[in-house]
Design a protein around this motif. Structure first.
Motif, PDB file in Angstrom:
ATOM      1  N   GLU A   1      12.023  31.463   1.345  1.00  0.00           N
ATOM      2  CA  GLU A   1      12.821  30.259   1.569  1.00  0.00           C
ATOM      3  C   GLU A   1      12.454  29.154   0.594  1.00  0.00           C
ATOM      4  O   GLU A   1      13.301  28.425   0.106  1.00  0.00           O
ATOM      5  CB  GLU A   1      12.632  29.762   3.011  1.00  0.00           C
ATOM      6  N   ILE A  16      14.260  25.942  -3.004  1.00  0.00           N
ATOM      7  CA  ILE A  16      14.248  24.503  -3.261  1.00  0.00           C
ATOM      8  C   ILE A  16      14.283  24.185  -4.757  1.00  0.00           C
ATOM      9  O   ILE A  16      15.179  23.468  -5.198  1.00  0.00           O
ATOM     10  CB  ILE A  16      13.037  23.843  -2.560  1.00  0.00           C
ATOM     11  N   TYR A  32      17.619  25.186  -6.091  1.00  0.00           N
ATOM     12  CA  TYR A  32      18.673  24.274  -5.662  1.00  0.00           C
ATOM     13  C   TYR A  32      18.726  23.053  -6.589  1.00  0.00           C
ATOM     14  O   TYR A  32      19.799  22.648  -7.045  1.00  0.00           O
ATOM     15  CB  TYR A  32      18.420  23.850  -4.211  1.00  0.00           C
ATOM     16  N   VAL A  71      25.107  23.772  -3.364  1.00  0.00           N
ATOM     17  CA  VAL A  71      25.140  23.766  -1.905  1.00  0.00           C
ATOM     18  C   VAL A  71      25.592  25.126  -1.385  1.00  0.00           C
ATOM     19  O   VAL A  71      25.032  25.661  -0.422  1.00  0.00           O
ATOM     20  CB  VAL A  71      26.059  22.644  -1.400  1.00  0.00           C
ATOM     21  N   LYS A  72      26.569  25.680  -2.055  1.00  0.00           N
ATOM     22  CA  LYS A  72      27.035  26.999  -1.634  1.00  0.00           C
ATOM     23  C   LYS A  72      25.890  28.005  -1.690  1.00  0.00           C
ATOM     24  O   LYS A  72      25.678  28.781  -0.751  1.00  0.00           O
ATOM     25  CB  LYS A  72      28.172  27.435  -2.557  1.00  0.00           C
ATOM     26  N   LEU A 105      22.715  27.346  -1.548  1.00  0.00           N
ATOM     27  CA  LEU A 105      21.703  27.041  -0.550  1.00  0.00           C
ATOM     28  C   LEU A 105      22.159  27.475   0.841  1.00  0.00           C
ATOM     29  O   LEU A 105      21.393  28.081   1.603  1.00  0.00           O
ATOM     30  CB  LEU A 105      21.405  25.542  -0.573  1.00  0.00           C
ATOM     31  N   LEU A 106      23.391  27.185   1.162  1.00  0.00           N
ATOM     32  CA  LEU A 106      23.887  27.524   2.501  1.00  0.00           C
ATOM     33  C   LEU A 106      23.899  29.027   2.730  1.00  0.00           C
ATOM     34  O   LEU A 106      23.460  29.512   3.765  1.00  0.00           O
ATOM     35  CB  LEU A 106      25.291  26.955   2.705  1.00  0.00           C
ATOM     36  N   TYR A 107      24.402  29.740   1.749  1.00  0.00           N
ATOM     37  CA  TYR A 107      24.421  31.199   1.890  1.00  0.00           C
ATOM     38  C   TYR A 107      23.003  31.721   2.110  1.00  0.00           C
ATOM     39  O   TYR A 107      22.755  32.540   2.985  1.00  0.00           O
ATOM     40  CB  TYR A 107      24.993  31.842   0.621  1.00  0.00           C
ATOM     41  N   LEU A 139      20.294  30.144   3.138  1.00  0.00           N
ATOM     42  CA  LEU A 139      19.711  29.738   4.415  1.00  0.00           C
ATOM     43  C   LEU A 139      20.306  30.548   5.553  1.00  0.00           C
ATOM     44  O   LEU A 139      19.606  30.970   6.474  1.00  0.00           O
ATOM     45  CB  LEU A 139      19.957  28.247   4.643  1.00  0.00           C
ATOM     46  N   ALA A 189      22.501  19.667   3.109  1.00  0.00           N
ATOM     47  CA  ALA A 189      21.711  20.877   2.858  1.00  0.00           C
ATOM     48  C   ALA A 189      20.277  20.687   3.322  1.00  0.00           C
ATOM     49  O   ALA A 189      19.688  21.555   3.959  1.00  0.00           O
ATOM     50  CB  ALA A 189      21.744  21.202   1.378  1.00  0.00           C
ATOM     51  N   MET A 229      19.965  20.854   6.920  1.00  0.00           N
ATOM     52  CA  MET A 229      20.048  22.219   7.407  1.00  0.00           C
ATOM     53  C   MET A 229      18.720  22.948   7.197  1.00  0.00           C
ATOM     54  O   MET A 229      18.260  23.695   8.058  1.00  0.00           O
ATOM     55  CB  MET A 229      21.146  22.972   6.665  1.00  0.00           C
ATOM     56  N   PHE A 230      18.111  22.676   6.050  1.00  0.00           N
ATOM     57  CA  PHE A 230      16.813  23.277   5.782  1.00  0.00           C
ATOM     58  C   PHE A 230      15.794  22.786   6.811  1.00  0.00           C
ATOM     59  O   PHE A 230      15.008  23.555   7.362  1.00  0.00           O
ATOM     60  CB  PHE A 230      16.353  22.919   4.364  1.00  0.00           C
TER      61      PHE A 230
END
Lengths: 524, 638
Positions: free
Chosen positions: A149, A153, A156, A172-173, A175-177, A179, B619, B622-623
């Motif tokens: 994880e 960072i 990103y 963001v895409k 990161l979201l995927y 996460l 983001a 969310m993290f």
């Protein structure tokens, strides 16, 4: 020297470099670059030295370190590498200085804009290197998860801070995927911990303990739970790799990231997905892995063709390369889940080779794009006339991507195909047809950008500079060298694969002729 | 001598590496180094050949193991093991002599031919690369290493067809050749995989030694896959479409790669794998059908082309069709396939070099309708070209007479209806060959001048080419004249190959035919072909602009619609498919997942915010949320 903490040292060197670079004054960007490069070269030096100490016939995990971290949950700072992790770490440490040299001026524009600073760019690279080494070196599942994880960072910020016009969306895409996938893994991780507590007395996150307990039957997780936990890990890895249909974040991220970041993203970060499938999914949940094999093979073969077809249709150079990678990840996954030595050794080698060839492709594409300021294929043409060296290197990288025999990726791709063919003939035949598509996307890209009459506006295009030649030369040398002599990597990878297959309780199928003769012997 | 085998491909490989890495610094002497590498390799090949002559029988086969290449020991008793190892036997020695011999001549020829090209050094580096790859192809002792050479020659061919890549047509032709060849590569890949799962190995020794134990179905499947590979590399129907376009490359390339050596690799592959084909009549029948169709296909195309190189390309396709046909006939044909391959290597390379010499003298004009009467201006070119002409139409005692006649005879003696059909096709092919070659010679060297001034109004000044070009043509002409006769003395060639291809089965000619009558019939067919061409082109005026022609001529000019078919059946649907997929990937798959994310997120409003600037905070929160969740679950469970 055996107790020397090689892996910690290797992780700390870039971390120190990162801190050093980050504390430099903003104006000293030239110094930041040089310091960062020095530290990345030093990290490679440590990795190379460590590799010479690796014993081929030795125990599976070497250079192990273990220190108590969170006592309450029996979480350890546990490090160690098997052959596969070793070669992936080597690849990472080779790519890092190469990427830095290639990306030397990529952040200058962001600093001139006042958006970001050069020192931040290079500090993030070094920080990312620590995370990437950690994720391959971790032998404690919780530690693995933390690195898994945490490496998001810096990536990103690298995409969101230094990329193209759509960088925020892409970052963001991405990161979201990631996460989203990571949450599934976390849940599965906790489930596994609880289950290990129930069956083994004390819960543990130690991979070796868990894998051996699974293999010996001590850790008898019920099939239903095993399937659920498998899926938790698998979804995280399938998003990361990425596997069809979880792939849509990759073209955006790769197209918007700077070329250097794209190399690390596709070449290294994404490998954690296929690496994770091979080590964690298969060994921790062998039954579930076998149960889900048809599904995974299906996703992999669709992805192989789908990525290749999509690559043919792209108009943006970097998106095209991203789609070729989706195709290649399909093949790697195929090799992993074929559950044969050839397939898995091939897949492991493929991870290294793909890092080299896609790395070279992104880097050279970056050289090209930096000269014209456009990623669109249509804006190029006839480049070979003004920049023959650039065109030549681009062609070699492309040929490696289409797995030309004699170049490194051929060996791995062929092993994957043979390994798949041993169990799933039809699948392997369909996958083999992808080599035609690969020839199309690579050579058509080359034809449109490098050959033909010179496009207006390209007249003054400079050929490769010395810095650029130095950056890309090691990759080209490895692509050719490993094509003719992949043995050093295979020798290290093979024992790990053997252990994995033993844990999954799968044997290579015997050749038809031997099977017949042995049957005859049996019947007598 | 055995330990020097690796240097045969090694020398040209070093040559290529030095020229490519050395860059412009080697411009001054690059072409000389290239020639030296080729000649050195030839000298080694000759040395190895004489060493072989000094031994007898099975002892003639030499072997050199260099290193373990792809080792995967596996879990059981059946490792995946590929080595870099070379095998030099009676078959491969024929090839290395042909490749390095003709290769050296063409290197020398290229010094003159490419003397005005600023990229001459690069040209020689690619030629060296080609030689190295081709030599690896024929020396490999296993199919995986053969594959490296196989694809290596494809790469060299790609680079050389596209050598003048600023020309879009050249770049497109290069890509086309590579992609079509890849279709064949799929066949080779699958064949190797089948061998591995059947025999546990893809080494020649193991595969051929144990082929008898495999099921007929498997052997047929392997045979068909090898045939597919051969079709791609040797431009056989239905993968023939790339060869005509490949003439975009410089003429020495057409002579070496697209006539004498690379395109014959398919024949090598089939003859080398004879142990498999011997056991599968079905696969062999398919091979003969492909050969027969292509020999007529190529010959018909050769009749209609006005471009001298494209006409020769059609001819090459056709002649290789003969070789494939012979190879498909099995033990009665293997040796003749290789014999025709070698004689064809001489006369076709000679014809191409002659065509190049004509083009050199005619300001790169390729249209035969703009030639005429050139024999007076280029006597050496004419003389050597004419000897090559006599050889290819099968006029006794020139070399093609011996090699082609034997193939026709073998086809008839296959027996049964198929024997009549195949023999008939081969006979008809001989007639058409005589026609198009006579047409070519008349249009180029006889009749009146139809020369056309260039764009600036300069009349062409045809002249004889320099010695560096003339000498290779002369030497190849010697081969065209004498090779067939020498090879046939006491069946020398057939006996030489016997340890590799097995004892030659004697076929029986059907229906009261015997060798002599069949030879007479063949010669009559050739005479008819010559006569038709003389009447049509030799007696009247050749129009400078091609007449419309019959529907067959129109079709043949368009390569019998091979490209049109590929475009309609493969390219267009493929384009629609990729376009549709690109569209759905952007809208459909991505949209579905975005929609799902919105659904999970509760409102699509959040998704909109995500794209409008609050991204980072979102983001990070969310993290943070994920981290909180970790803690929560950990504590809740325990």
């Amino acid at each position: 020297m055996s107790s020397f903490p090689w892996l910690t040292t290797m992780g700390v060197v870039p971390l120190v470099g990162s801190a050093l670079v980050a504390t430099l004054p903003k104006e000293r960007s030239a110094a930041a670059k040089k310091i960062a490069l020095t530290f990345s070269v030093a990290t490679f030096g440590v990795a190379a030295l460590m590799a010479t100490q690796f014993k081929k016939g030795g125990s599976r995990f070497q250079f192990t370190e273990s220190h108590q971290w969170i006592k309450a949950f029996n979480i350890n700072y546990g490090l160690g590498v098997d052959g596969i992790a070793l070669v992936l770490i080597l690849m990472t440490t080779v790519l890092m200085p190469v990427v830095m040299l290639a990306a030397w001026n990529d952040a200058d524009e962001a600093q001139a804009d006042g958006r970001r600073s050069v020192r931040a760019y290079f500090a993030l690279y070094l920080l990312l290197e620590t995370m990437m080494i950690g994720v391959f070196a971790a032998t404690d599942l919780f530690l693995f998860y933390v690195f898994f994880e945490a490496m998001l960072i810096p990536m990103y910020f690298l995409i969101g801070g230094f990329g193209g016009p759509q960088r925020s969306y892409a970052a963001v895409k991405f990161l979201l995927y990631s996460l989203f996938g990571g949450l599934f893994m976390l849940a599965a991780l906790i489930g596994l911990y609880v289950a290990s507590g129930k069956h083994l007395g004390t819960g543990t996150f130690d991979f070796n303990t868990l894998a051996n307990a699974v293999a010996s039957g001590q850790l008898g997780i019920s099939p239903g739970l095993s399937k659920a936990l498998f899926l938790g890990f698998f979804v995280a890895f399938a998003v990361k790799a990425p596997l069809f249909p979880f792939h849509t974040w990759l073209p955006d991220a790769a197209a918007e990231a700077t070329p250097g970041s794209a190399v690390l993203l596709v070449g290294v970060l994404d490998k954690v997905g296929t690496f994770g499938m091979l080590r964690y999914c298969l060994e921790l949940f062998p039954g579930a892995s076998k149960f889900f094999t048809p599904m995974v093979i299906g996703m992999a073969i669709v992805g192989t063709l789908y990525g290749a077809l999509l690559a043919i249709g792209q108009t943006d150079i970097k998106r095209l390369i991203a789609y070729t990678s989706i195709s290649h990840f399909g093949l790697i996954t195929l090799g992993v889940f074929a559950m044969t030595s050839a397939g898995q050794s091939g897949a492991s080698l493929y991870m290294v080779n793909h890092g080299l060839s896609t790395g070279a492709l992104f880097i050279v594409a970056g050289f090209l794009i930096s000269r014209r300021g456009s990623q669109l294929i249509d804006d190029y043409g006839g480049v070979n006339k003004v920049a023959p060296k650039l065109a030549g290197v681009f062609l070699i990288a492309g040929l490696s991507s289409l797995a030309l025999p004699g170049l490194s990726s051929f060996v791995s791709e062929f092993l994957v195909l043979v390994g798949t063919f041993e169990r799933y003939k039809a699948v392997a035949i369909v996958a083999t047809c992808a080599i035609i598509l690969a020839a199309l996307y690579v050579l058509w890209l080359y034809q449109r950008t490098m050959t033909g009459p010179l496009k207006a506006g390209l007249e003054g295009m400079k050929d490769l500079r010395a810095r650029e030649v130095v950056a890309v030369a090691p990759l080209i040398a490895l692509i050719i060298g490993l094509g003719f002599y992949p043995k050093p990597i295979l020798d290290v990878v093979n024992p790990s694969v053997k252990t994995t297959l033993q844990h999954v309780q799968k044997q290579d199928p015997a050749p038809a002729l031997n099977a017949q003769t042995s049957e005859k012997v049996d019947s007598k | 001598m055995e330990s020097l085998i690796w240097l045969v491909p090694g020398l040209p490989l070093f040559g290529a590496a030095i020229l490519l890495l050395g860059g412009k610094r080697t411009n001054a002497w690059g072409h000389l180094l290239g020639c030296l590498a080729a000649l050195g390799s030839f000298a080694l090949a000759a040395g190895l050949f004489f060493t072989m002559l000094g031994k007898h029988g099975a002892a003639r086969s030499m072997h050199q193991h260099l290193y373990s290449w792809v080792p995967v020991p596996g879990t059981g008793q059946h490792p995946f093991q590929a080595d870099v190892a070379f095998q030099l036997d009676q078959l491969s020695v024929v090839f290395i002599l042909l490749i390095t011999g003709v290769g050296s001549l063409i290197h020398i020829y290229s010094i003159g031919y490419m003397s005005h090209d600023p990229e001459r050094r690069k040209f020689f580096s690619y030629l060296n690369l080609f030689l190295a790859a081709m030599l690896i192809l024929v020396l490999a002792d296993n199919y995986l290493l053969l594959y490296v050479g196989w694809e290596g020659v494809g790469l060299a061919s790609y680079l050389l067809i596209g050598f003048w890549q600023a020309k879009p047509s050249a770049a497109a032709a290069a890509k086309k050749a590579f992609v079509v060849n890849r279709v064949g590569d799929v066949g080779l890949s699958i064949a190797i995989m089948l061998m591995f799962v059947t025999f546990g190995s893809f080494n020649f020794g193991t595969v051929f030694g144990t082929a008898g134990g495999a099921s007929k179905g498997t052997l047929t499947a392997i045979g068909i896959m090898l045939l597919l590979a051969a079709c791609g590399k040797s431009a056989q129907f239905p993968l023939q479409s790339w060869l005509g376009d490949a003439m975009e490359g410089p003429t020495p390339v057409s002579a070496l790669i697209h006539a004498a050596t690379m395109v014959t690799a398919g024949v090598y592959l089939i003859v080398r794998s004879h142990a498999i084909f011997d056991l599968s009549p079905t696969a062999r029948l398919l091979v003969t059908i492909v050969g027969a169709i292509t020999l007529l296909f190529g010959a018909i195309v050769g009749c209609a082309k006005d471009d001298i190189k494209k006409s020769l390309a059609g001819s090459t396709m056709s002649q290789i069709g003969y070789m494939i046909l012979a190879a498909g006939l099995g033990p009665i044909g293997y040796a003749f396939a290789i014999m025709h391959l070698v004689t064809h290597g001489f006369f076709k390379a000679g014809l191409f070099l002659g065509a190049g010499s004509v083009m050199h003298g005619m300001d790169d004009e390729v249209n035969m309708r703009h030639y005429g009467g050139l024999r007076k201006y280029m006597p050496i070119t004419f003389g050597t070209f004419f000897l090559g002409y006599l050889a290819i139409i099968g006029c006794p005692p020139f070399s093609g007479f011996y090699s082609k006649d034997k193939i026709i005879e073998a086809a008839f003696s296959k027996g049964g209806t198929s024997g009549w059909i195949l023999g008939g096709a081969a006979l008809l092919g001989a007639l058409i060959t005589a026609f198009y070659m006579t047409r070519m010679v008349i249009m180029t060297f006889f009749g009146e001048k139809r020369w056309v001034p260039d764009a600036e109004g300069h009349e062409p000044h045809p002249h004889e080419s320099p010695l560096s070009m003339g000498l290779p043509m002369l030497l190849l002409a010697v081969g065209s004249v004498a090779a067939g006769f020498l090879f046939s003395m006491n069946s020398a060639f057939v006996n030489w190959l016997e340890p590799v291809t097995g004892p030659r089965a004697e076929g029986k000619l059907p229906g009261g035919l015997n060798s002599t009558t069949l030879s007479i019939i063949t010669l009559a067919a050739v005479a008819v072909g010559v006569a038709i061409a003389v009447v049509k082109y030799g007696t009247g005026k050749v129009p400078a602009v091609a007449p419309r022609g019959s529907f067959i001529t129109v079709a043949a000019r368009k390569d019998l619609y091979g490209d049109a078919f590929n475009e309609a059946a493969l390219m267009r649907p493929g384009q629609y498919l990729t376009r549709t997929l690109v569209y759905t990937d952007n809208r459909g798959v991505d949209g579905a997942i975005n929609g799902l994310a919105a659904l999970v997120g509760g409102t699509s409003g959040r998704l909109r915010r995500l794209q409008t600037g609050f991204v980072r905070s979102y983001a990070l929160s969310m993290f943070g949320g994920a981290a909180a969740l970790v803690a929560a679950i950990l504590f809740a469970k325990l």
